[in-house]
Design an enzyme around this catalytic site. Structure first.
Site, mmCIF file in Angstrom:
data_model
loop_
_atom_site.group_PDB
_atom_site.id
_atom_site.type_symbol
_atom_site.label_atom_id
_atom_site.label_comp_id
_atom_site.label_asym_id
_atom_site.label_seq_id
_atom_site.Cartn_x
_atom_site.Cartn_y
_atom_site.Cartn_z
ATOM 1 N N HIS A 1 0.820 -1.218 0.000
ATOM 2 C CA HIS A 1 0.000 0.000 0.000
ATOM 3 C C HIS A 1 0.854 1.268 0.000
ATOM 4 O O HIS A 1 1.897 1.331 0.644
ATOM 5 C CB HIS A 1 -1.046 -0.001 1.115
ATOM 6 C CG HIS A 1 -0.541 0.073 2.526
ATOM 7 N ND1 HIS A 1 -0.314 1.278 3.167
ATOM 8 C CD2 HIS A 1 -0.254 -0.873 3.434
ATOM 9 C CE1 HIS A 1 0.096 1.028 4.413
ATOM 10 N NE2 HIS A 1 0.148 -0.259 4.597
ATOM 11 N N GLU B 1 -5.296 1.886 2.402
ATOM 12 C CA GLU B 1 -5.225 0.704 3.281
ATOM 13 C C GLU B 1 -5.454 1.097 4.720
ATOM 14 O O GLU B 1 -6.140 0.411 5.476
ATOM 15 C CB GLU B 1 -3.848 0.031 3.112
ATOM 16 C CG GLU B 1 -3.749 -1.356 3.743
ATOM 17 C CD GLU B 1 -3.259 -1.384 5.182
ATOM 18 O OE1 GLU B 1 -3.249 -2.464 5.782
ATOM 19 O OE2 GLU B 1 -2.891 -0.323 5.731
HETATM 20 CO CO CO Z 1 0.636 -1.154 6.548
#
Ligand code: CO
Length: 339
Positions: free
Chosen positions: A60, A198
């Protein structure tokens, strides 16, 4: 480490990952084809289509940070956190705000003005503000808008022996590892995504996996290391210097057992240090990716990182390099033996 420095110092609070995306696209353009989807995930595809299994890599791009919620008459800014931040670590930290990287200091009422009860309690976000050196509201509004993101202002450096410190190592370290893998050549299909959002609930990766339709997925993370004073050994999650950490279970998922066993086998065969992640705390994109489409066998491999979700985190360069080696060996194993 120059790429990791660039990635760490880039601003990329959840929902505003463009700086990170641009660095990765520029760095990797000769190694893969890229596409940015509607959410901002940077999808990639190595130019070796055809050979199975189709392996997805994911890391991410976003980091925890702050968002400006109001501009006061006296020119100070109020803010909220984006992602999981401990309010107690915020006071006196420096930040950069918005696309023009306006400098700011997170302030609080001076200790002299706090009554005894206030002094005993940790400062909450609602008691803090950001000082950008503005004269008044009008002056502040020339530089900052409501909705602008604020990002910790931390220089990336190497210190000790082979140790790095910098902000957002969760998960720029994962982005760096995936980038280094993308620079290598494989016969199996490598696809994947640098994902968005995320830190605010795994919002990007499912959309990415839905589009990529891989056979298996490897998520690369910076997970917390708790090998520090004040933590008992039985509470350790991961330990710096002991190699990449492989998740068994966390709050978002249970890792695919076959893949997990295979990682430890491959690590042993290739003499790469590797540790099990010992707690079930935290969640990752793995939890979202595994439940897409008809289901995708997924594992998470993490670099142990101290002080994540704070203005400065710490990791071991040997662990980073061993994570690259381990994922490389795993892909070669898939190339040789299939799924
Ligand atoms: Co992380």
């Amino acid at each position: 480490m120059l790429l990791l420095k660039k990635l760490s110092e880039a601003a990329g609070v959840s929902g505003c990952e463009n700086e990170v995306r641009n660095i990765l696209k520029e760095e990797l353009k000769e190694y893969a084809d890229f596409k940015t989807d509607a959410l901002g995930n940077l999808l990639f595809e190595k130019k070796n289509k055809g050979k199975k299994p189709r392996i997805m890599l994911a890391a991410h791009m976003d980091e925890v940070g702050l968002m400006i919620t109001s501009i006061l008459k006296n020119g100070f800014l109020k803010f909220e956190s984006v992602g999981g931040i401990d309010d107690r670590i915020l006071v006196s930290k420096t930040v950069t705000i918005g696309p023009n990287k306006i400098k700011g200091v997170i302030g609080a009422k001076p200790i002299h003005r706090q009554d005894p009860k206030e002094r005993e309690n940790a400062l909450k976000i609602k008691n803090l503000y950001i000082d950008i050196g503005a004269k008044d509201q009008e002056d502040a509004e020339k530089k900052v808008k409501i909705g602008d993101y604020a990002c910790f202002d931390t220089e990336f450096e190497i210190f000790g022996e082979n140790i790095v410190k910098g902000k957002a190592l969760d998960d720029r370290i994962g982005c760096f590892v995936v980038a280094e893998i993308l620079k290598r050549n494989y016969e199996v299909e490598i696809c994947g995504a640098f994902t968005v959002q995320e830190e605010i609930g795994l919002r990007g990766s499912g959309v990415a996996a839905y589009q990529l339709k891989p056979d298996v997925a490897i998520v690369v993370e910076g997970t917390f290391a708790s090998d520090v004073p004040g933590t008992k050994e039985e509470e350790y999650n991961t330990v710096l210097g002991m190699g990449p950490a492989v998740t068994t279970m966390d709050r978002s998922f249970i890792a695919n057992k076959g893949m997990r066993d295979r990682v430890f086998e491959v690590a042993k065969k290739n003499n790469i240090p590797c540790q099990p992640r010992r707690t079930n705390l935290g969640g990752t994109d793995g939890g979202r990716i595994q439940s897409i489409g008809e289901g995708i066998p997924t594992i998470v491999i993490s670099v142990p990182t101290r002080y994540i979700h704070s203005p400065v985190s710490v990791a071991d360069i040997n662990d980073i390099n061993n994570t690259i080696l381990l994922i490389n060996s795993l892909i070669l194993d898939y190339q040789e033996r299939g799924v």
